[in-house]
Scaffold this motif. Structure first.
Motif, PDB file in Angstrom:
ATOM      1  N   TYR A 101      -1.990  18.904 114.930  1.00 17.16           N
ATOM      2  CA  TYR A 101      -1.619  19.650 113.716  1.00 17.16           C
ATOM      3  C   TYR A 101      -0.161  20.116 113.786  1.00 17.16           C
ATOM      4  CZ  TYR A 101      -1.410  23.349 110.218  1.00 17.16           C
ATOM      5  OH  TYR A 101      -1.044  24.147 109.155  1.00 17.16           O
ATOM      6  N   LEU A 102       0.216  20.695 114.915  1.00 17.97           N
ATOM      7  CA  LEU A 102       1.584  21.205 115.035  1.00 17.97           C
ATOM      8  C   LEU A 102       2.609  20.078 114.989  1.00 17.97           C
ATOM      9  CD1 LEU A 102       1.086  23.954 117.774  1.00 17.97           C
ATOM     10  CD2 LEU A 102       1.499  24.288 115.329  1.00 17.97           C
ATOM     11  N   LEU A 103       2.297  18.935 115.603  1.00 16.14           N
ATOM     12  CA  LEU A 103       3.221  17.804 115.584  1.00 16.14           C
ATOM     13  C   LEU A 103       3.380  17.271 114.160  1.00 16.14           C
ATOM     14  CD1 LEU A 103       4.979  15.839 117.182  1.00 16.14           C
ATOM     15  CD2 LEU A 103       2.942  14.430 117.554  1.00 16.14           C
ATOM     16  N   GLU A 104       2.267  17.184 113.421  1.00 14.40           N
ATOM     17  CA  GLU A 104       2.313  16.652 112.059  1.00 14.40           C
ATOM     18  C   GLU A 104       3.021  17.598 111.098  1.00 14.40           C
ATOM     19  OE1 GLU A 104      -1.678  15.799 110.949  1.00 14.40           O
ATOM     20  OE2 GLU A 104      -1.922  14.165 112.404  1.00 14.40           O
ATOM     21  N   THR A 105       2.837  18.903 111.253  1.00 16.22           N
ATOM     22  CA  THR A 105       3.383  19.867 110.299  1.00 16.22           C
ATOM     23  C   THR A 105       4.808  20.303 110.622  1.00 16.22           C
ATOM     24  OG1 THR A 105       2.329  21.679 111.535  1.00 16.22           O
ATOM     25  CG2 THR A 105       1.136  20.770 109.632  1.00 16.22           C
ATOM     26  N   THR A 106       5.195  20.267 111.902  1.00 20.68           N
ATOM     27  CA  THR A 106       6.544  20.715 112.279  1.00 20.68           C
ATOM     28  C   THR A 106       7.455  19.572 112.708  1.00 20.68           C
ATOM     29  OG1 THR A 106       6.021  21.074 114.630  1.00 20.68           O
ATOM     30  CG2 THR A 106       5.518  22.872 113.088  1.00 20.68           C
ATOM     31  N   GLY A 107       6.832  18.439 113.095  1.00 15.48           N
ATOM     32  CA  GLY A 107       7.626  17.333 113.610  1.00 15.48           C
ATOM     33  C   GLY A 107       8.148  17.581 115.002  1.00 15.48           C
ATOM     34  N   VAL A 119      -0.055  35.078 123.897  1.00 18.13           N
ATOM     35  CA  VAL A 119       0.522  34.983 122.551  1.00 18.13           C
ATOM     36  C   VAL A 119       1.109  36.333 122.151  1.00 18.13           C
ATOM     37  CG1 VAL A 119       0.023  34.633 120.103  1.00 18.13           C
ATOM     38  CG2 VAL A 119      -0.963  33.088 121.803  1.00 18.13           C
ATOM     39  N   LYS A 120       0.359  37.380 122.360  1.00 12.42           N
ATOM     40  CA  LYS A 120       0.835  38.732 122.026  1.00 12.42           C
ATOM     41  C   LYS A 120       2.127  39.059 122.763  1.00 12.42           C
ATOM     42  CE  LYS A 120      -0.456  43.619 122.280  1.00 12.42           C
ATOM     43  NZ  LYS A 120      -1.485  44.602 122.714  1.00 12.42           N
ATOM     44  N   ALA A 121       2.237  38.583 124.006  1.00  9.73           N
ATOM     45  CA  ALA A 121       3.424  38.864 124.821  1.00  9.73           C
ATOM     46  C   ALA A 121       4.628  38.015 124.428  1.00  9.73           C
ATOM     47  CB  ALA A 121       3.096  38.647 126.299  1.00  9.73           C
ATOM     48  N   GLY A 122       4.425  37.058 123.478  1.00 13.29           N
ATOM     49  CA  GLY A 122       5.544  36.266 122.988  1.00 13.29           C
ATOM     50  C   GLY A 122       5.741  34.930 123.673  1.00 13.29           C
ATOM     51  N   MET A 123       4.729  34.473 124.415  1.00 11.33           N
ATOM     52  CA  MET A 123       4.879  33.229 125.153  1.00 11.33           C
ATOM     53  C   MET A 123       4.820  32.000 124.254  1.00 11.33           C
ATOM     54  SD  MET A 123       2.711  31.928 128.502  1.00 11.33           S
ATOM     55  CE  MET A 123       3.142  33.381 129.457  1.00 11.33           C
ATOM     56  N   GLY A 124       4.111  32.097 123.123  1.00 16.70           N
ATOM     57  CA  GLY A 124       3.974  30.946 122.241  1.00 16.70           C
ATOM     58  C   GLY A 124       2.946  31.200 121.164  1.00 16.70           C
ATOM     59  N   LYS A 125       2.343  30.123 120.652  1.00 13.67           N
ATOM     60  CA  LYS A 125       1.356  30.222 119.570  1.00 13.67           C
ATOM     61  C   LYS A 125       0.083  29.478 119.962  1.00 13.67           C
ATOM     62  CE  LYS A 125       4.357  27.983 117.109  1.00 13.67           C
ATOM     63  NZ  LYS A 125       5.117  27.303 116.032  1.00 13.67           N
ATOM     64  N   SER A 126      -0.981  29.719 119.222  1.00 16.34           N
ATOM     65  CA  SER A 126      -2.220  29.009 119.480  1.00 16.34           C
ATOM     66  C   SER A 126      -2.954  28.773 118.164  1.00 16.34           C
ATOM     67  CB  SER A 126      -3.112  29.795 120.443  1.00 16.34           C
ATOM     68  OG  SER A 126      -4.239  29.026 120.813  1.00 16.34           O
ATOM     69  N   ILE A 127      -3.918  27.870 118.192  1.00 16.15           N
ATOM     70  CA  ILE A 127      -4.792  27.600 117.048  1.00 16.15           C
ATOM     71  C   ILE A 127      -6.225  27.691 117.545  1.00 16.15           C
ATOM     72  CG2 ILE A 127      -5.576  25.880 115.375  1.00 16.15           C
ATOM     73  CD1 ILE A 127      -2.728  24.828 115.244  1.00 16.15           C
ATOM     74  N   PHE A 130      10.163  36.452 117.976  1.00 17.21           N
ATOM     75  CA  PHE A 130      10.342  35.026 117.744  1.00 17.21           C
ATOM     76  C   PHE A 130       9.271  34.241 118.507  1.00 17.21           C
ATOM     77  CE2 PHE A 130      12.112  31.067 119.509  1.00 17.21           C
ATOM     78  CZ  PHE A 130      12.325  30.364 118.328  1.00 17.21           C
ATOM     79  N   THR A 131       8.754  33.185 117.864  1.00 14.60           N
ATOM     80  CA  THR A 131       7.730  32.362 118.502  1.00 14.60           C
ATOM     81  C   THR A 131       8.354  31.085 119.048  1.00 14.60           C
ATOM     82  OG1 THR A 131       6.100  33.155 116.887  1.00 14.60           O
ATOM     83  CG2 THR A 131       5.491  31.252 118.220  1.00 14.60           C
ATOM     84  N   PRO A 132       8.368  30.899 120.361  1.00 18.73           N
ATOM     85  CA  PRO A 132       8.911  29.653 120.923  1.00 18.73           C
ATOM     86  C   PRO A 132       7.997  28.469 120.609  1.00 18.73           C
ATOM     87  CG  PRO A 132       7.941  30.997 122.648  1.00 18.73           C
ATOM     88  CD  PRO A 132       7.912  31.832 121.396  1.00 18.73           C
ATOM     89  N   GLU A 133       8.538  27.268 120.737  1.00 16.74           N
ATOM     90  CA  GLU A 133       7.758  26.051 120.449  1.00 16.74           C
ATOM     91  C   GLU A 133       6.853  25.710 121.648  1.00 16.74           C
ATOM     92  OE1 GLU A 133       7.832  25.118 117.532  1.00 16.74           O
ATOM     93  OE2 GLU A 133       9.678  26.007 116.810  1.00 16.74           O
ATOM     94  N   VAL A 134       5.911  26.597 121.882  1.00 18.87           N
ATOM     95  CA  VAL A 134       4.973  26.459 122.994  1.00 18.87           C
ATOM     96  C   VAL A 134       3.561  26.631 122.447  1.00 18.87           C
ATOM     97  CG1 VAL A 134       4.202  27.366 125.221  1.00 18.87           C
ATOM     98  CG2 VAL A 134       6.643  27.368 124.646  1.00 18.87           C
ATOM     99  N   PHE A 135       2.692  25.699 122.765  1.00 18.42           N
ATOM    100  CA  PHE A 135       1.305  25.747 122.290  1.00 18.42           C
ATOM    101  C   PHE A 135       0.395  26.151 123.446  1.00 18.42           C
ATOM    102  CE2 PHE A 135      -2.753  23.322 121.485  1.00 18.42           C
ATOM    103  CZ  PHE A 135      -3.222  24.170 120.481  1.00 18.42           C
ATOM    104  N   LEU A 136      -0.290  27.272 123.274  1.00 16.67           N
ATOM    105  CA  LEU A 136      -1.208  27.780 124.284  1.00 16.67           C
ATOM    106  C   LEU A 136      -2.628  27.421 123.873  1.00 16.67           C
ATOM    107  CD1 LEU A 136       0.288  31.386 124.641  1.00 16.67           C
ATOM    108  CD2 LEU A 136       1.055  29.281 125.715  1.00 16.67           C
TER     109      LEU A 136
END
Length: 275
Positions: free
Chosen positions: A193-199, A217-225, A172-178
């Motif tokens: 981008y994340l705010l506009e697409t996910t609210g 990210v690989k360890a499950g801490m969050g997502k990145s762009i 599962f990906t938490p709502e954390v942006f790295l």
């Protein structure tokens, strides 16, 4: 107006310290102090306020600073041109960390091979910081993320970047942006981008290396762009869930830019080199 006095003024302004400027210029501190007083007397204005940690510009000093920077750089350029009007003796290159990870080594190796007598200097930082350095004549060319917004800058070359969202592959990906540190163009873009697409306003964690970002990210801490080229170069392509962003949304090429009034002698070469 004496350009030597302006050069000392610019260095003191950048260092916010007379002693540090003296050390950088290899002058005695008393010499720097007297030169600043000489400049103030000739202009009729006080240029610095003394503060506990050094000096800061007065309003008059703030007004003089951009003119002084331009004059000093023009004098240096004229001197360099008169020494050798055909050869690029040195090139100061600034690059985003993302570009440094993916292609700067190949670029510098090619430059060194094709211009073996040219002195090269590389500085890495965020797009925001190196754009300021370029505008202040501190570097000759810069690799930045995105099309430059300043009219003073000229795009010499560019390479398209494929931006992707990277997430943990099997969790599962938490709502954390790295992201990379503040000032990185991908940082600002990704948050918006994340705010506009996910609210959802994601928690933000900033790091000083892309290797660390992808590992977290690989360890499950969050997502990145970030650009797919970084994911591939650091060999995380098979370790993460990767979702490409539409190009019309994520049009953020890496651009090689310079000042319009300070174009390198090897500009034609830089325009044609494959990045």
């Amino acid at each position: 107006m004496d350009s030597n006095l302006l050069r000392i003024f610019v260095e003191v302004s950048k260092q916010n310290s007379i002693s540090k400027a003296a050390s950088s210029l290899k002058f005695a501190q008393s010499n720097v102090t007297s030169r600043i007083k000489q400049l103030e007397k000739s202009l009729g204005y006080k240029l610095f306020h003394r503060v506990p940690k050094g000096v800061v510009l007065t309003n008059e000093g703030e007004r003089l600073f951009p003119h002084a920077v331009e004059i000093v750089k023009k004098v240096e350029l004229a001197s360099l041109d008169m020494k050798n009007m055909l050869v690029q003796d040195q090139l100061k290159v600034a690059s985003t960390e993302s570009n440094a990870v993916t292609r700067i080594v190949d670029f510098l190796l090619k430059l060194h091979k094709d211009y073996s007598n040219m002195q090269l200097e590389l500085i890495t930082n965020t797009t925001k910081d190196i754009t300021k350095m370029l505008l202040d004549y501190q570097v000759d060319i810069a690799f930045i993320s995105g099309i430059p917004k300043h009219d003073e800058l000229l795009v010499l070359n560019k390479v398209d970047e494929k931006l992707v969202v990277v997430e943990p592959k099997d969790s599962f990906t938490p709502e954390v942006f790295l992201s990379f540190k503040k000032g990185c163009a991908y940082n600002e873009f990704g948050q918006n981008y994340l705010l506009e697409t996910t609210g959802i306003e994601h928690k933000k964690l900033e790091f000083g290396s892309y290797e660390t970002i992808l590992g977290c990210v690989k360890a499950g801490m969050g997502k990145s762009i970030l650009p797919l080229s970084i994911v591939k170069r650091l060999r995380y392509e098979d370790e993460l869930k990767i979702t490409a962003l539409p190009k019309e949304i994520a049009n953020m090429p890496t651009c090689l830019v310079c000042r319009k009034d300070y174009i390198p002698k090897i500009a034609d070469y830089l325009k044609s080199v494959k990045l």
